[in-house]
Design a protein around this motif. Structure first.
Motif, PDB file in Angstrom:
ATOM      1  N   VAL A 109       0.861  -1.176   0.000  1.00 46.28           N
ATOM      2  CA  VAL A 109       0.000   0.000   0.000  1.00 46.28           C
ATOM      3  C   VAL A 109       0.901   1.231   0.000  1.00 46.28           C
ATOM      4  CG1 VAL A 109      -1.759   1.292   1.267  1.00 46.28           C
ATOM      5  CG2 VAL A 109      -1.818  -1.211   1.250  1.00 46.28           C
ATOM      6  N   PHE A 110       0.654   2.118  -0.942  1.00 44.06           N
ATOM      7  CA  PHE A 110       1.417   3.347  -1.033  1.00 44.06           C
ATOM      8  C   PHE A 110       0.479   4.526  -0.847  1.00 44.06           C
ATOM      9  CE2 PHE A 110       3.632   0.247  -3.625  1.00 44.06           C
ATOM     10  CZ  PHE A 110       4.947   0.389  -3.205  1.00 44.06           C
ATOM     11  N   LEU A 111       0.903   5.505  -0.104  1.00 43.22           N
ATOM     12  CA  LEU A 111       0.138   6.734   0.060  1.00 43.22           C
ATOM     13  C   LEU A 111       0.891   7.837  -0.675  1.00 43.22           C
ATOM     14  CD1 LEU A 111      -0.772   6.461   3.841  1.00 43.22           C
ATOM     15  CD2 LEU A 111      -2.150   5.812   1.876  1.00 43.22           C
ATOM     16  N   TYR A 112       0.170   8.584  -1.441  1.00 43.90           N
ATOM     17  CA  TYR A 112       0.785   9.626  -2.255  1.00 43.90           C
ATOM     18  C   TYR A 112       0.046  10.930  -1.999  1.00 43.90           C
ATOM     19  CZ  TYR A 112       2.120  12.201  -6.475  1.00 43.90           C
ATOM     20  OH  TYR A 112       2.567  13.148  -7.344  1.00 43.90           O
ATOM     21  N   ASN A 113       0.777  11.949  -1.663  1.00 36.19           N
ATOM     22  CA  ASN A 113       0.202  13.268  -1.432  1.00 36.19           C
ATOM     23  C   ASN A 113       0.554  14.130  -2.638  1.00 36.19           C
ATOM     24  OD1 ASN A 113      -1.238  15.110  -0.003  1.00 36.19           O
ATOM     25  ND2 ASN A 113       0.282  15.440   1.590  1.00 36.19           N
ATOM     26  N   ARG A 124      -2.938  22.008  -3.503  1.00 37.18           N
ATOM     27  CA  ARG A 124      -2.227  20.875  -4.092  1.00 37.18           C
ATOM     28  C   ARG A 124      -2.790  20.566  -5.480  1.00 37.18           C
ATOM     29  NH1 ARG A 124       1.145  18.191  -0.945  1.00 37.18           N
ATOM     30  NH2 ARG A 124       1.144  18.726   1.260  1.00 37.18           N
ATOM     31  N   ALA A 125      -2.035  19.820  -6.255  1.00 34.50           N
ATOM     32  CA  ALA A 125      -2.483  19.376  -7.578  1.00 34.50           C
ATOM     33  C   ALA A 125      -3.726  18.506  -7.411  1.00 34.50           C
ATOM     34  CB  ALA A 125      -1.364  18.592  -8.266  1.00 34.50           C
ATOM     35  N   SER A 126      -4.518  18.429  -8.458  1.00 39.48           N
ATOM     36  CA  SER A 126      -5.752  17.639  -8.445  1.00 39.48           C
ATOM     37  C   SER A 126      -5.446  16.173  -8.161  1.00 39.48           C
ATOM     38  CB  SER A 126      -6.442  17.763  -9.802  1.00 39.48           C
ATOM     39  OG  SER A 126      -7.362  16.719  -9.989  1.00 39.48           O
ATOM     40  N   TYR A 127      -6.086  15.631  -7.145  1.00 37.33           N
ATOM     41  CA  TYR A 127      -5.846  14.213  -6.838  1.00 37.33           C
ATOM     42  C   TYR A 127      -6.350  13.327  -7.965  1.00 37.33           C
ATOM     43  CZ  TYR A 127     -10.548  12.563  -5.568  1.00 37.33           C
ATOM     44  OH  TYR A 127     -11.856  12.167  -5.604  1.00 37.33           O
ATOM     45  N   MET A 133      -2.345   9.737 -13.421  1.00 40.84           N
ATOM     46  CA  MET A 133      -0.938   9.681 -13.817  1.00 40.84           C
ATOM     47  C   MET A 133      -0.249   8.448 -13.212  1.00 40.84           C
ATOM     48  SD  MET A 133       2.144  12.310 -12.864  1.00 40.84           S
ATOM     49  CE  MET A 133       2.125  11.714 -11.177  1.00 40.84           C
ATOM     50  N   LEU A 134      -0.455   8.224 -11.899  1.00 38.25           N
ATOM     51  CA  LEU A 134       0.159   7.076 -11.238  1.00 38.25           C
ATOM     52  C   LEU A 134      -0.428   5.755 -11.750  1.00 38.25           C
ATOM     53  CD1 LEU A 134       0.231   8.493  -7.611  1.00 38.25           C
ATOM     54  CD2 LEU A 134       2.224   8.074  -9.075  1.00 38.25           C
ATOM     55  N   ALA A 135      -1.741   5.702 -11.899  1.00 35.67           N
ATOM     56  CA  ALA A 135      -2.397   4.476 -12.348  1.00 35.67           C
ATOM     57  C   ALA A 135      -1.980   4.119 -13.770  1.00 35.67           C
ATOM     58  CB  ALA A 135      -3.908   4.611 -12.247  1.00 35.67           C
ATOM     59  N   THR A 136      -1.767   5.117 -14.612  1.00 38.67           N
ATOM     60  CA  THR A 136      -1.331   4.865 -15.985  1.00 38.67           C
ATOM     61  C   THR A 136      -0.010   4.104 -15.989  1.00 38.67           C
ATOM     62  OG1 THR A 136      -2.452   6.844 -16.807  1.00 38.67           O
ATOM     63  CG2 THR A 136      -0.689   5.956 -18.184  1.00 38.67           C
TER      64      THR A 136
END
Length: 171
Positions: A109-113, A124-127, A133-136
């Motif tokens: 499990v990774f948490l990304y802010n 902050r940037a749009s979650y 971006m990360l899922a891609t």
């Protein structure tokens, strides 16, 4: 060996009042499984607990001592709740099984802010965009991925963006 599927209302209104017609079933009754035990709470839960006590009395009348099994995966106190629901059972015989025996694969499990885009305002940037971006990258690397959002609509938007980015590569 047979299996009878029913619900508390059917037990209460149709089976228990006519238990003599069900004598063979009650004589051979080994297990009573109450699924989704967590849903039986409040006045309704109290009613179901009484139906279960009545069921045990009728089973004993016909010569059986069935084992009661409660199943729930979404309650924090299964032993305590089961004890209330199965109050006709000797407390020494109640056992809460709280560890899963199901096989599990490795999980990470990774948490990304999302990065701050306006430090002065703390914005902050749009979650949604960051998750896409990360899922891609994860989908392209063939990593099984689950993405959560604050609403169904946000998840649908993320899925649409993700499909637009990844689908052309898959075809």
């Amino acid at each position: 060996s047979g299996i009878a599927l029913t619900n508390p209302a059917m037990l209460d209104a149709d089976i228990l009042p006519h238990h003599t017609s069900w004598a063979r079933t009650f004589q051979n009754l080994k297990f009573v499984v109450v699924d989704e035990l967590h849903t039986y709470k409040g006045v309704f839960g109290s009613h179901v607990a009484n139906v279960l006590r009545r069921l045990l009395r009728v089973a004993r009348f016909h010569g059986s001592e069935p084992v009661l099994i409660g199943a729930t995966a979404t309650i924090g106190n299964p032993g305590e709740h089961g004890g209330r629901m199965f109050s006709g059972v000797d407390p020494e015989l109640l056992t809460a099984i709280t560890e899963s025996g199901a096989p599990e694969g490795e999980r990470r499990v990774f948490l990304y802010n999302p990065p701050v885009v306006n430090e002065e305002l703390g914005i902050r940037a749009s979650y949604v965009k960051q998750a896409v971006m990360l899922a891609t990258d994860l989908v392209r690397a063939k990593v099984p991925t689950i993405v959560f959002g604050q609403s169904r609509n946000n998840v649908e938007v993320m899925l649409r963006y993700l499909r637009d980015k990844v689908a052309p590569e898959i075809d």
